[in-house]
Design a protein around this motif. Structure first.
Motif, PDB file in Angstrom:
ATOM      1  N   ARG A 212       0.939  -1.171  -0.625  1.00 18.14           N
ATOM      2  CA  ARG A 212      -0.032  -0.337  -0.217  1.00 18.14           C
ATOM      3  C   ARG A 212       0.537   1.218   0.184  1.00 18.14           C
ATOM      4  N   VAL A 213       1.612   1.199  -0.008  1.00 16.92           N
ATOM      5  CA  VAL A 213       2.696   2.140  -0.543  1.00 16.92           C
ATOM      6  C   VAL A 213       2.741   2.707  -1.704  1.00 16.92           C
ATOM      7  N   GLU A 215       0.666   5.059  -3.374  1.00 12.68           N
ATOM      8  CA  GLU A 215      -0.307   6.123  -3.615  1.00 12.68           C
ATOM      9  C   GLU A 215       0.949   7.619  -2.868  1.00 12.68           C
ATOM     10  N   VAL A 216       1.918   6.689  -1.899  1.00  9.87           N
ATOM     11  CA  VAL A 216       2.803   7.651  -2.259  1.00  9.87           C
ATOM     12  C   VAL A 216       3.918   8.241  -2.165  1.00  9.87           C
ATOM     13  N   ILE A 217       3.975   7.020  -2.506  1.00 11.55           N
ATOM     14  CA  ILE A 217       5.345   6.652  -3.827  1.00 11.55           C
ATOM     15  C   ILE A 217       4.759   7.695  -5.534  1.00 11.55           C
ATOM     16  N   ILE A 218       3.413   7.640  -5.368  1.00 11.09           N
ATOM     17  CA  ILE A 218       2.859   7.992  -7.201  1.00 11.09           C
ATOM     18  C   ILE A 218       2.749   9.419  -6.958  1.00 11.09           C
ATOM     19  N   SER A 219       2.748   9.936  -5.844  1.00  8.98           N
ATOM     20  CA  SER A 219       2.322  11.509  -5.430  1.00  8.98           C
ATOM     21  C   SER A 219       3.832  12.145  -5.721  1.00  8.98           C
ATOM     22  N   SER A 220       4.796  11.234  -5.453  1.00  2.00           N
ATOM     23  CA  SER A 220       6.097  12.194  -5.808  1.00  2.00           C
ATOM     24  C   SER A 220       7.101  11.415  -7.149  1.00  2.00           C
TER      25      SER A 220
END
Lengths: 435, 326
Positions: A212-213, A215-220
């Protein structure tokens, strides 16, 4: 670009530090060489056993033909019935009994010879016995026709056709063999590499979703950069592992062969040829092999091997990545694996059958442009001489498809991450492309 | 030339308009296949405020947040961050704590935080210093070498929070930030968010926990079935939703008669509140035509008034009422 190097570094380090990866890296060569040594050992055991075969020859024509060898002992029976011979064989633990009945003429013999044994005998032994019988019968027939065996021998001439191109370059059968070996090894290597590390890339793409990481990655970072980073990082880890394997296997092999003698080494095809050649006569053959190797377009081969290997691997890696992008967990990947493996297997088949048969035929040419088959097929064609422009076109198509594939995978990824817990169908994936 | 001057003036005006707004979302729509996730939604988030983005599950909040984070692109409409149309490099000005969140399980806490911070554009050195500050502040320094899978959910959430705010983003987006926290840690995080706001950050806050909306948000927008149905300062919305309802407590010898006369004159609802008196307890809706003072005078003439409070609609009431209306 800074993002890309960060991602590559992370992927590489996570893979390389992973415990099971480390264990597999160092254990696999041992298992591989261990199995190899075991097989070599067992087959040496096997060939040490002596087989006893008794022969009941009612015609009396064949008795002289069977000369005992270290692995085979022949015992000629005389003045005994078939039944008694069978019984004797069982009591004395004799492996088999060859029964040659008396017939009117030699033609009748062809279908009447029987081999009795406890279980079914091996194919190679039967063909040995068959050959011996056939040679003898044929010689006898020739004698009947009034030609003696000495004349036959003196009439036999070996022909070795010389091959030369119009430009005067000598070619040879030996050369063709070497070319096939090069192409085969290159194709097979690529095939193995894709199978082993493609799956690793797929799992690594799924990793962000299961933890589940994502969305965090893809927002960067952009999904395209993330996918590229994963492909490159995993590939680097793969190359490191592969190198360790090659070095370790070479070292272990040297150790094992020094223990088991030349026997074990003879299992690798290239050495087999060398050995056959040495058996076949002189050091001259070895010299010929070296000459032939020099005749191959070495530089062209090396450059193209690297380009096609890298390009082919990256294309398939991005295919695996798209599968990873489309699904939520590894169990959902099955339905998408088939379409990846199909072209790969097709490439190997085309390579080993069509290219070997006719390196420059239409089929070979077409498949050496299609990006999914070109790495294997073109690599097998190049040793036979392919114009440079054809090679360049094929490489350009290959790398173009790789870029396209990553774009495709990133597109799927962008949408795929937003759909949790649902197994996608092909139709849905097609729809995602339009989002 | 004239055109040039005009357009410069236009840009200037735009800048003035957007200066107080950190984020402006203009008529954004997004369609997934046959499903319309957002329909012409516009919001404006003032600098230094806490903006509550509310709505039932599946209303389109997450889609809007993803558009602001450039995870998905809108089909139409525009997003303007700090006066500029949204661009890829803006990701470093935004800190996003998604509802579906997690961290790499096999990576060590420190390494992972460094990695994520570097992806947001911090240098390794800078990231290390700030991490040290935050880890000391939240007293989690000794977790540095632990793997995420060794931590409890609440512990991992704390790391996630630190990672979200580490690069000092201008805009912080929290989607259900308190889920997974015990009340003590939820309070710590709440205080940290308020402190970040005081230090100049702007916060968008999406949650179902109405009490935290009540406590923290200056401004709210309510999204329902892909449309924005309510938007404004929380206090203005409360004024708008006030119903002139008063809770009263009245000590009187004649309960029945007073009750009857109250019910005759006003709309009356039963009420219970804690009291040490034996009294009449009611919620009374006072019509606009009656001034509050007159109502109080009426009550005092009937008995001894012990309790008189205006019923202020809670965020939760407003949420439910607005959605039922639509």
């Amino acid at each position: 670009m800074n993002h890309l190097s960060l991602i590559i570094k992370r992927e590489y380090l996570t893979k390389v530090r992973n415990k099971s990866f480390i264990i597999m890296t160092f254990l696999s060569p041992f298992i591989f060489v261990g199995i190899f040594a075991l097989v070599a050992y067992l087959s040496s055991l096997n060939s040490d056993t002596v087989r006893k075969i008794s022969i009941l020859d009612e015609t009396g024509l064949f008795a002289d033909e069977f000369n005992s060898s270290p692995h085979m002992q022949y015992k000629i029976l005389q003045n005994i019935t078939l039944e008694a011979a069978k019984k004797e064989a069982e009591i004395e633990e004799i492996y088999g009994l060859l029964f040659i009945p008396k017939t009117e003429n030699l033609e009748d013999l062809s279908k009447k010879i029987t081999f009795y044994s406890e279980d079914s005998p091996s194919l190679s032994m039967m063909s040995d016995i068959n050959n011996m019988l056939e040679t003898r019968v044929n010689t006898l027939k020739l004698k009947e026709a009034g030609i003696d065996s000495e004349t036959i021998k003196s009439l036999h001439i070996d022909i070795n056709t010389n091959q030369e191109t119009f430009k005067g370059k000598e070619t040879s059968k030996l050369g063709s063999g070497l070319k096939l070996i090069f192409g085969g090894v290159a194709g097979y290597l690529l095939f193995m590499f894709i199978i082993i590390y493609g799956n690793m890339i797929m799992r690594s793409v799924i990793e962000e979703k299961t933890s589940r990481v994502i969305e965090v990655i893809i927002s960067s970072v952009k999904p395209r950069v993330l996918l590229l980073g994963k492909i490159f990082g995993t590939t680097l880890a793969g190359i490191a592992q592969f190198l360790v394997w090659v070095v370790l296997i070479l070292v272990l092999m040297t150790v094992v062969t020094s223990i088991f003698g030349v026997d074990a080494a003879s299992a690798s095809p290239s050495q087999q040829i060398m050995e056959n050649s040495i058996d076949g006569g002189t050091q001259q053959v070895l010299h010929d092999v070296m000459l032939e190797i020099n005749n191959l377009p070495i530089l062209n081969l090396i450059v193209m091997f690297i380009l096609f290997f890298v390009g082919g691997y990256l294309l398939y890696a991005s295919l695996y990545a798209s599968v990873g992008a489309a699904v939520d967990s590894e169990t959902d990947t099955q339905q998408f694996m088939m379409p990846i493996l199909m072209p790969l297997v097709l490439a190997v088949y085309v390579g080993f059958f069509t290219v070997m048969d006719n390196p420059h035929g239409t089929v070979s040419q077409v498949f050496s442009y299609i990006p999914f088959t070109s790495p294997v097929v073109m690599l097998m064609r190049i040793p036979f001489g392919v114009p440079v422009w054809q090679q360049i076109i094929s490489v350009v198509i290959l790398f173009g498809s790789f870029i396209g594939m990553v774009w495709f995978a990133a597109k799927i990824y962008r949408v795929g991450i937003l759909m949790y817990g649902k197994k996608p169908t092909y139709k849905e994936i097609f729809k995602w492309l339009k989002y | 030339m004239k055109v040039g001057i005009l357009s410069n003036q236009y840009i200037y005006i735009l800048q003035i308009k957007f200066m107080e707004k950190l984020l402006v979302v203009n008529n954004v729509s997004k369609v997934y296949g046959d499903y319309k996730a957002l329909n012409n939604v516009s919001i404006e988030v003032e600098k230094g405020s806490i903006f509550g983005l509310l709505g039932p599950n599946g209303a389109g909040k997450t889609t809007l947040i993803r558009i602001i984070n450039q995870i998905t692109l809108p089909d139409s409409g525009s997003v303007i961050l700090d006066g500029e149309p949204l661009q890829p490099h803006h990701v470093k000005y935004i800190g996003y704590l998604p509802e579906e969140r997690g961290l790499y399980k096999t990576m060590k806490v420190g390494e992972q935080a460094l990695y994520l911070a570097q992806l947001k554009g911090l240098s390794k050195q800078e990231a290390k210093e700030r991490l040290k500050y935050w880890f000391d502040r939240l007293q989690i320094g000794d977790w540095w070498d632990k793997k995420i899978q060794e931590l409890s959910k609440g512990m991992a959430q704390k790391i996630q929070f630190v990672v979200t705010v580490l690069h000092k983003p201008k805009l912080l987006i929290f989607d259900e930030p308190f889920s997974g926290f015990d009340p003590i840690n939820a309070n710590i995080i709440k205080d940290e968010i308020l402190k970040l706001r005081d230090d100049g950050a702007t916060v968008i806050f999406s949650t179902h926990r109405m009490e935290s909306v009540e406590e923290m948000c200056d401004h709210i927008a309510l999204i329902y079935k892909s449309n924005k149905i309510l938007d404004g300062k929380l206090i203005d919305i409360k004024r708008q939703y006030r119903s002139n309802m008063f809770e009263i407590g009245l000590i009187t010898p004649n309960h029945a008669a007073i009750s009857a006369s109250l019910m005759e004159k006003f709309e009356v609802f039963p009420a219970t509140f804690k009291s040490i008196n034996d009294e009449l307890q009611y919620k009374v809706k006072v019509p606009d035509s009656v001034a509050t003072n007159d109502f109080v005078n009426y009550l005092t003439s009937q008995g001894q008034l012990t309790h008189f409070v205006e019923v202020i609609p809670s965020a939760s009431d407003i949420f439910i009422e607005t959605i039922q209306k639509n």
